[in-house]
Design an enzyme around this catalytic site. Sequence first.
Site, PDB file in Angstrom:
ATOM      1  N   GLY A  11       0.733  -1.176  -0.036  1.00 20.36           N
ATOM      2  CA  GLY A  11       0.146  -0.064  -0.112  1.00 20.36           C
ATOM      3  C   GLY A  11       0.746   1.355  -0.067  1.00 20.36           C
ATOM      4  CG  ASN A  13       2.030   3.428  -5.748  1.00 19.45           C
ATOM      5  OD1 ASN A  13       2.382   4.400  -6.091  1.00 19.45           O
ATOM      6  ND2 ASN A  13       2.623   2.212  -5.971  1.00 19.45           N
ATOM      7  CG  MET A  89      -1.563  -7.844  -6.446  1.00 14.91           C
ATOM      8  SD  MET A  89      -0.717  -7.204  -7.774  1.00 14.91           S
ATOM      9  CE  MET A  89       0.319  -8.642  -8.568  1.00 14.91           C
ATOM     10  CB  ILE A  91      -8.038  -9.603 -13.949  1.00 17.21           C
ATOM     11  CG1 ILE A  91      -6.544 -10.037 -13.713  1.00 17.21           C
ATOM     12  CG2 ILE A  91      -8.514  -8.975 -15.070  1.00 17.21           C
ATOM     13  CD1 ILE A  91      -5.845  -9.813 -14.880  1.00 17.21           C
ATOM     14  CG  LEU A  92     -11.177  -5.023 -11.026  1.00 20.14           C
ATOM     15  CD1 LEU A  92     -10.921  -3.733 -10.718  1.00 20.14           C
ATOM     16  CD2 LEU A  92     -12.085  -5.763 -10.032  1.00 20.14           C
ATOM     17  CG  ASN A 106      -3.580  -0.303 -12.605  1.00 20.30           C
ATOM     18  OD1 ASN A 106      -3.291  -0.471 -11.243  1.00 20.30           O
ATOM     19  ND2 ASN A 106      -2.791  -0.792 -13.447  1.00 20.30           N
ATOM     20  CG  HIS A 108       1.881  -1.674 -15.312  1.00 25.45           C
ATOM     21  ND1 HIS A 108       1.664  -2.806 -14.788  1.00 25.45           N
ATOM     22  CD2 HIS A 108       2.666  -1.675 -16.238  1.00 25.45           C
ATOM     23  CE1 HIS A 108       2.313  -3.744 -15.296  1.00 25.45           C
ATOM     24  NE2 HIS A 108       3.191  -3.322 -16.268  1.00 25.45           N
ATOM     25  CG  ASP A 144      -1.047  -4.091 -16.848  1.00 27.56           C
ATOM     26  OD1 ASP A 144      -1.404  -3.482 -15.536  1.00 27.56           O
ATOM     27  OD2 ASP A 144      -0.414  -5.099 -16.473  1.00 27.56           O
TER      28      ASP A 144
HETATM   29  C1  GRF Z   1       3.539  -1.232  -7.351  1.00 26.52           C
HETATM   30  O1  GRF Z   1       4.640  -1.381  -7.983  1.00 26.52           O
HETATM   31  C2  GRF Z   1       2.285  -0.600  -8.431  1.00 26.52           C
HETATM   32  O2  GRF Z   1       2.893  -0.054  -9.576  1.00 26.52           O
HETATM   33  C3  GRF Z   1       2.025  -2.059  -8.763  1.00 26.52           C
HETATM   34  O3  GRF Z   1       2.050  -3.019  -7.684  1.00 26.52           O
HETATM   35  C4  GRF Z   1       2.788  -2.340  -6.871  1.00 26.52           C
HETATM   36  C5  GRF Z   1       2.320  -2.089  -5.267  1.00 26.52           C
HETATM   37  O4  GRF Z   1       3.144  -1.425  -4.514  1.00 26.52           O
HETATM   38  N1  GRF Z   1       0.843  -2.397  -9.676  1.00 26.52           N
HETATM   39  P1  GRF Z   1       2.373  -0.875  -3.308  1.00 26.52           P
HETATM   40  O5  GRF Z   1       1.381  -1.634  -2.657  1.00 26.52           O
HETATM   41  O6  GRF Z   1       1.564   0.482  -3.674  1.00 26.52           O
HETATM   42  O7  GRF Z   1       3.487  -0.170  -2.300  1.00 26.52           O
END
Ligand code: GRF
Length: 218
Positions: A11, A13, A89, A91-92, A106, A108, A144
């Site tokens: 988490g 991000n 993680m 897929i929707l 999202n 990526h 993606d």
């Molecule tokens: C990040 O690298 C994001 O780009 C990818 O999964 C990772 C999640 O990291 N989709 P965090 O949970 O935000 O630390």
Amino acid sequence: MKTAILISGRGSNMRALVEAAKAPGFPAEIVLVLANRADAAGLEFAREAGLATAVVPRRDHEDDASFEAAIQAELEKAGTELVCLAGFMRILSASFVETWRDRLINIHPSLLPAFRGLRTHERALAAGVRLAGATVHYVRAEMDDGPVIIQGAVPVLAGDDAKTLAQRVLAMEHRIYPQALAWVAGRKARVVGEKVILEGAGEDKNAFLINPPSLPKS
Ligand code: GRF
């Protein structure tokens, strides 16, 4: 704009978005942090930050449709207008994505359309690219895929392994995701013909979305 963040793990991000949204005048309010795993580490931060949280595990549901219906119910309960996937993680389905069309974004960890899917850093190193990076994009039904809102590039350095490269990319993720959220929630980003138009961006002839030394103000 009432914003929900979907996570599955660390988490970081989500945390960057939550911190950014604290700034006065930031156009997004985080109304929900939802995880599909009760042990998602990010949930603890969200609870401590006093945010509403929800856990919707796939295994509590018979099929994908009822799993997504449960997510949808939580989103509606929180009054969600915009959804940010941040390391979510699962897929929707196409139908879920369509329900949230242009209100679902999202992040990526690659410069899309290169390296869709998992293990992006290993694959970037194997391909020998000189630039890696991250992309925030509107979500479409293909994995993606979808209109790019912002990209941040970082160099691949001699001696990098997947871990060191991931760290450098992650630091860039934490810069570009809040910027993307500010643009989208502030209604400065529009999708036109499956490309993103940013209000005011046409005045700046610099390629400021690529490897910015500092990001422009939202
Ligand atoms: C990040 O690298 C994001 O780009 C990818 O999964 C990772 C999640 O990291 N989709 P965090 O949970 O935000 O630390």
